[in-house]
Design an enzyme around this catalytic site. Structure first.
Site, PDB file in Angstrom:
ATOM      1  N   ASP A   1     100.915  19.178  -1.764  1.00  0.00           N
ATOM      2  CA  ASP A   1     102.320  18.832  -2.035  1.00  0.00           C
ATOM      3  C   ASP A   1     102.780  17.836  -0.965  1.00  0.00           C
ATOM      4  OD1 ASP A   1     105.110  20.654  -3.289  1.00  0.00           O
ATOM      5  OD2 ASP A   1     105.236  18.876  -2.026  1.00  0.00           O
TER       6      ASP A   1
ATOM      7  N   ASP B   1     104.668  14.941  -7.172  1.00  0.00           N
ATOM      8  CA  ASP B   1     104.080  14.911  -5.814  1.00  0.00           C
ATOM      9  C   ASP B   1     103.226  16.143  -5.529  1.00  0.00           C
ATOM     10  OD1 ASP B   1     105.968  16.971  -5.348  1.00  0.00           O
ATOM     11  OD2 ASP B   1     106.228  16.312  -3.269  1.00  0.00           O
ATOM     12  N   GLU B   2     102.728  16.791  -6.576  1.00  0.00           N
ATOM     13  CA  GLU B   2     102.131  18.103  -6.375  1.00  0.00           C
ATOM     14  C   GLU B   2     101.014  18.359  -7.386  1.00  0.00           C
ATOM     15  OE1 GLU B   2     105.308  20.857  -6.941  1.00  0.00           O
ATOM     16  OE2 GLU B   2     103.992  22.587  -6.998  1.00  0.00           O
TER      17      GLU B   2
HETATM   18  P1  TTP Z   1     109.491  18.636  -3.782  1.00  0.00           P
HETATM   19  O1  TTP Z   1     108.025  18.639  -3.510  1.00  0.00           O
HETATM   20  O2  TTP Z   1     110.126  19.920  -4.204  1.00  0.00           O
HETATM   21  O3  TTP Z   1     110.288  18.187  -2.474  1.00  0.00           O
HETATM   22  P2  TTP Z   1     109.897  17.121  -1.398  1.00  0.00           P
HETATM   23  O4  TTP Z   1     108.539  16.562  -1.600  1.00  0.00           O
HETATM   24  O5  TTP Z   1     110.998  16.121  -1.305  1.00  0.00           O
HETATM   25  O6  TTP Z   1     109.945  17.957  -0.048  1.00  0.00           O
HETATM   26  P3  TTP Z   1     108.893  19.054   0.428  1.00  0.00           P
HETATM   27  O7  TTP Z   1     108.355  18.516   1.733  1.00  0.00           O
HETATM   28  O8  TTP Z   1     109.708  20.287   0.630  1.00  0.00           O
HETATM   29  O9  TTP Z   1     107.837  19.199  -0.601  1.00  0.00           O
HETATM   30  O10 TTP Z   1     109.845  17.564  -4.854  1.00  0.00           O
HETATM   31  C1  TTP Z   1     109.170  16.332  -4.941  1.00  0.00           C
HETATM   32  C2  TTP Z   1     110.131  15.220  -5.278  1.00  0.00           C
HETATM   33  O11 TTP Z   1     110.791  15.508  -6.501  1.00  0.00           O
HETATM   34  C3  TTP Z   1     111.227  15.035  -4.255  1.00  0.00           C
HETATM   35  O12 TTP Z   1     110.836  14.162  -3.204  1.00  0.00           O
HETATM   36  C4  TTP Z   1     112.356  14.499  -5.063  1.00  0.00           C
HETATM   37  C5  TTP Z   1     112.145  15.061  -6.450  1.00  0.00           C
HETATM   38  N1  TTP Z   1     113.090  16.171  -6.687  1.00  0.00           N
HETATM   39  C6  TTP Z   1     114.310  15.886  -7.301  1.00  0.00           C
HETATM   40  O13 TTP Z   1     114.579  14.746  -7.660  1.00  0.00           O
HETATM   41  N2  TTP Z   1     115.202  16.912  -7.505  1.00  0.00           N
HETATM   42  C7  TTP Z   1     114.946  18.199  -7.103  1.00  0.00           C
HETATM   43  O14 TTP Z   1     115.792  19.091  -7.274  1.00  0.00           O
HETATM   44  C8  TTP Z   1     113.695  18.482  -6.464  1.00  0.00           C
HETATM   45  C9  TTP Z   1     113.361  19.875  -5.997  1.00  0.00           C
HETATM   46  C10 TTP Z   1     112.799  17.432  -6.283  1.00  0.00           C
HETATM   47 MG    MG Z   2     106.893  17.781  -1.969  1.00  0.00          MG
END
Ligand code: TTP
Ligand code: MG
Length: 396
Positions: free
Chosen positions: A9, A107-108
């Site tokens: 992730d 992103d995962e």
């Molecule tokens: P995430 O992997 O949940 O968050 P992140 O990568 O920003 O942070 P983390 O280090 O905690 O993993 O989500 C991936 C992307 O998806 C995030 O960068 C932006 C988008 N996203 C949204 O647009 N709205 C949301 O509510 C969430 C959770 C994510």
């Molecule tokens: Mg992330």
């Protein structure tokens, strides 16, 4: 056999990409989302950098609230196209290590690397190599969990964010899992969590020690599932998304017809459906197919491969109509028509041509149409041509 599963992730993905693109944003609280308009803005936070998280800002929070918490933050509008492109490049790295990649979001992903050990070393070595590749190729950091199953890998990737690497050995499942709050129980929504808390279950350890039968009677088969998860058992495989090879639609007429207007309208309609599905799947293809079945079931299929991949309704139709006119035996009754597009993935020429302006117009038309279909359903709008009543004059 014990599997080796990785959950990868990206860290603060959208915000990290923005910091990479604009180095002056590094180390600063960056908030990607709607325009805060000095605190009066509507809309929400997509994500924010870890620097902004210290102020309490997080994904899905109203942007006005984020602005109150962090008025000095740097507010950036999302650039979806760029994030999609970077995501594609990151997924390419995953495929360097295994074919078994299950995308979860932009992103995962889960990776089953059980079969990659001989080539690249054990799970931890592979995780380190992936992190290194992502850093070198994209100047971005990822967090990875390595575990014998998806559930444990998913939890592990989250534990040491950002830039984390957490390994769960098969014999440490209990120490790893049991102190965690039940909000970490994968798939348990607010409601389930409430039920569990009412039963005195606060941690995953409490759940693991709870009598299985009572759980089953309270939550049905989900109870059994959660009980298994609490013991670190999860045998769900990494599911590879099947590659789409073609997108097609066919129509069988309720009554065989030789009416050229009816046939043409149906072809337009089929092209609209195929174009819509291509654009939804973000696919473009170079080979356009026509299928034609006469009343006696004799069937012909014809296709044409063009130079530049397309997802444009108009372009697909022009080719389909050409194939039809060249191959249809006038006067013969038709039972079925089909339209398809294949040949995805080949690099698309980026050459600009005189036709690009016209192209752009058709793209806009497609966009408006897709939006209406999304909002009101498939039958609400068709191009005027495909609505034309049989018998009316058609243009060329
Ligand atoms: P995430 O992997 O949940 O968050 P992140 O990568 O920003 O942070 P983390 O280090 O905690 O993993 O989500 C991936 C992307 O998806 C995030 O960068 C932006 C988008 N996203 C949204 O647009 N709205 C949301 O509510 C969430 C959770 C994510
Ligand atoms: Mg992330």
């Amino acid at each position: 056999m014990t599997r080796i599963i990785l959950h990868v992730d990206m860290d603060a993905f959208f915000a990290a990409v923005e910091q990479r693109e604009h180095p002056e944003l590094k180390g600063k609280p960056v908030i990607v989302g709607a325009d805060p308009k000095g605190g009066r803005g509507r809309g929400v936070v997509s994500t924010c950098s870890y620097e902004a998280r210290k102020f309490g800002v997080h994904s899905a929070m109203p942007i006005s609230q984020a602005y109150r918490l962090c008025p000095r933050g740097i507010y950036v509008r999302p650039n979806g196209k760029l994030y999609q492109q970077v995501s594609g490049e990151i997924f390419e790295i995953f495929y360097e290590f295994t074919d078994l990649v299950e995308p979860v979001s932009i992103d995962e992903a889960f990776l089953d690397v059980t079969g990659s050990v001989r080539l690249f070393g054990d799970g931890v070595s592979i995780a380190k190599k992936i992190k290194k590749r992502i850093l070198e190729k994209e100047q971005l950091t990822a967090s990875i969990g390595v575990a014998p199953n998806k559930y444990l890998a998913k939890i592990a990737s989250d534990l040491e964010k950002p830039d984390g690497l957490v390994v769960v050995e098969p014999d440490e499942i209990e120490t790893f899992l049991w102190s965690l709050d039940i909000s970490k129980l994968w798939g348990a929504g607010q409601k389930t969590q409430q039920i569990l808390r009412k039963m005195g279950i606060q941690t995953i350890g409490d759940l693991a020690r709870f009598p299985r039968d009572i759980l089953k009677s309270k939550l049905g088969s989900a109870g059994e599932h959660f009980y298994n998860l609490a013991h670190g058992h999860d045998n769900r495989p990494v599911v590879v998304r099947e590659e789409v090879k073609s997108v097609s639609n066919e129509h069988t007429f309720p009554e065989d017809t030789a009416d050229i207007d009816v046939l043409r309208q149906k072809l337009i309609y089929l092209c609209e459906k195929v174009g819509y599905r291509l654009r939804k799947k973000q696919l473009k293809g170079r080979t356009i197919h026509l299928k034609l079945r006469y009343e006696n079931f004799s069937t012909i299929t014809r296709n044409l491969t063009i130079g530049k991949a397309t997802d444009r309704t108009r372009e697909i139709f022009d080719i389909v109509w050409d194939l039809f006119e060249k191959n249809y035996m006038s006067g013969r009754k038709v039972r079925l028509l089909g339209v398809g597009v294949s040949g995805f993935g080949e690099a698309e020429g980026k050459q600009l041509s005189l036709f690009d302006a016209l192209d752009e117009k058709h793209r806009e038309l497609d966009k408006v149409q897709d939006m209406l279909v999304d909002r009101f359903g498939k039958h609400i709008i068709q191009r005027a041509e495909s609505l034309k009543k049989p018998g009316k004059k058609k243009e060329g």
